[in-house]
Write a protein that holds these residues in place. Structure first.
Motif, short mmCIF file in Angstrom:
data_model
loop_
_atom_site.label_atom_id
_atom_site.label_comp_id
_atom_site.label_asym_id
_atom_site.label_seq_id
_atom_site.Cartn_x
_atom_site.Cartn_y
_atom_site.Cartn_z
N VAL A 122 0.87 -1.18 0.00
CA VAL A 122 0.00 0.00 0.00
C VAL A 122 0.91 1.23 0.00
O VAL A 122 1.80 1.33 0.84
CB VAL A 122 -0.93 0.03 1.22
CG1 VAL A 122 -1.76 1.31 1.22
CG2 VAL A 122 -1.82 -1.20 1.25
N ALA A 126 -2.64 -0.60 -3.73
CA ALA A 126 -3.46 0.59 -3.56
C ALA A 126 -2.59 1.80 -3.27
O ALA A 126 -1.53 1.70 -2.65
CB ALA A 126 -4.45 0.38 -2.41
N VAL A 143 -2.81 5.49 -1.45
CA VAL A 143 -3.60 6.29 -0.52
C VAL A 143 -3.01 7.70 -0.49
O VAL A 143 -1.81 7.87 -0.26
CB VAL A 143 -3.56 5.67 0.89
CG1 VAL A 143 -4.30 6.57 1.89
CG2 VAL A 143 -4.16 4.27 0.87
#
Length: 369
Positions: free
Chosen positions: A41, A59, A61
């Motif tokens: 992440v 992902a 963020v």
């Protein structure tokens, strides 16, 4: 098997910071989103979140912090990354750009690229040097494992940060040739009236570009090559030196270039000149060698580590020595052919795939305790 979550600290990433960004792109583009043991992440700067990161295997963020805001970025490194790790349920944090959280409830793997602020604080503006030393020392003290990019940097980390050698893994960088491109040494360069030299890097004083300009001025105008220096942001601080030395017709000061533009310059240039006074690794010479472009580099230990016998070495503080080296390379096509061959062979010994797998292995070691 339960996958462990790795939070990758990309708050620093703006797209305009050169080698550290190349490093993180090359490493994480080679790690798999389908890894059975690790999930990745990214805790990203707003610039990266807005631009997108298709190379990242997980992902992304948005941290809500702009990487070009030094104060907000430093605060996020010290305090925001640790909080994000808790909030996102991370099992480990990888900080790939020298800095990391003051506190973290999970293990930290830290990549330290260089210790410029420790070795040469005179090259870092004002109080910023003290801030960098504090942040690097704090991050290194708390890191479970440290990655670095050269044996020279490993030795600096041991000497200046007191980190035991066994906690440090050397993961060298590599020179990448984009898919579909042709190494510069394998085809004739485009026709031009004079030889062209290329210099790549930011405008921090240790890069040695002011001395390179002095060297260029000491070559007779009739024999003087054309020099392209890339990597400036905004008003270029080298302009006054170009004007003072009367080099306006012989120098092109360029800003931040796209990969395609830089690729064209490698292909057009007779040689790369890299007169740096300090590096953690020195990616531009390796990138040039990977394209068959001869390199003239500083006679400092890390450059010997990177370039071996494939380069011509010079004293980066001596403009006369740099001028002589330039002339020797430009005047000897057989030497250039040899340097191109040896550079290609040298660059082939480096691998981003190995760097990525060494990084993954260090993360797994840190997770194991």
């Amino acid at each position: 098997m339960t996958r462990r979550r790795v939070l990758v600290d990309l708050v620093f990433y703006t797209g305009t910071k050169g080698g550290m960004e190349s490093y993180v792109r090359e490493v994480y583009s080679r790690l798999s989103a389908d890894d059975p043991e690790l999930e990745y992440v990214a805790f990203a700067s707003s610039e990266l979140a807005e631009a997108g990161a298709p190379w990242f295997p997980g992902a992304v963020v948005d941290s809500g912090v702009r990487g070009d805001d030094r104060v907000a970025w430093a605060r996020a490194e010290l305090f925001g990354v640790g909080r994000a790790a808790r909030r996102l349920g991370a099992d480990l944090v990888h900080c790939p750009a020298n800095f990391g959280p003051l506190r973290s409830r999970v293990p930290v793997v830290l990549t330290v690229h260089d210790l410029l602020a420790f070795r040469h604080p005179e090259y870092v503006p004002g109080s910023y040097s003290r801030v960098l030393r504090m942040m690097i020392r704090a991050a290194a003290r708390r890191a479970r494992r440290i990655l670095t990019v050269s044996r020279a940097s490993r030795d600096d980390i041991v000497a200046h940060l007191g980190v035991p050698r066994e906690r440090i893994t050397v993961t060298p960088l590599a020179g990448s040739t984009p898919a579909g491109s042709t190494p510069a040494g394998s085809t004739p360069a485009p026709a031009r009236r004079v030889d062209q030299l290329l210099a790549v890097g930011n405008r921090m004083p240790h890069k040695g570009f002011a001395t390179l300009l002095e060297a260029l001025a000491r070559i007779e105008p009739a024999e003087r090559p054309f020099l392209v220096i890339t990597g400036s942001h905004g008003a270029d601080p080298l302009v006054p030196a170009v004007d003072r030395l009367g080099l306006g017709a012989h120098v092109d000061l360029r800003g931040w270039l796209s990969g395609e533009e830089l690729e064209r310059l490698y292909a057009e240039s007779t040689a790369l000149v890299f007169p740096t006074r300090f590096e953690g690794f020195g990616l531009p010479p390796l990138e040039a060698m990977a394209r068959g472009c001869p390199v003239i580099v500083s006679d400092i230990p890390v450059m010997h580590e990177v370039a071996g016998e494939a380069a011509v070495y010079v004293d980066p503080t001596d403009p006369d020595a740099i001028a002589r080296a330039i002339r020797s390379v430009l005047d000897d096509p057989l030497q250039r052919e040899r340097m191109a061959r040896e550079g290609l062979a040298r660059a082939a010994g480096y691998s981003w795939e190995r760097t990525a797998q060494s990084t993954r292995a260090a993360i797994l070691t840190a997770l194991a305790g």
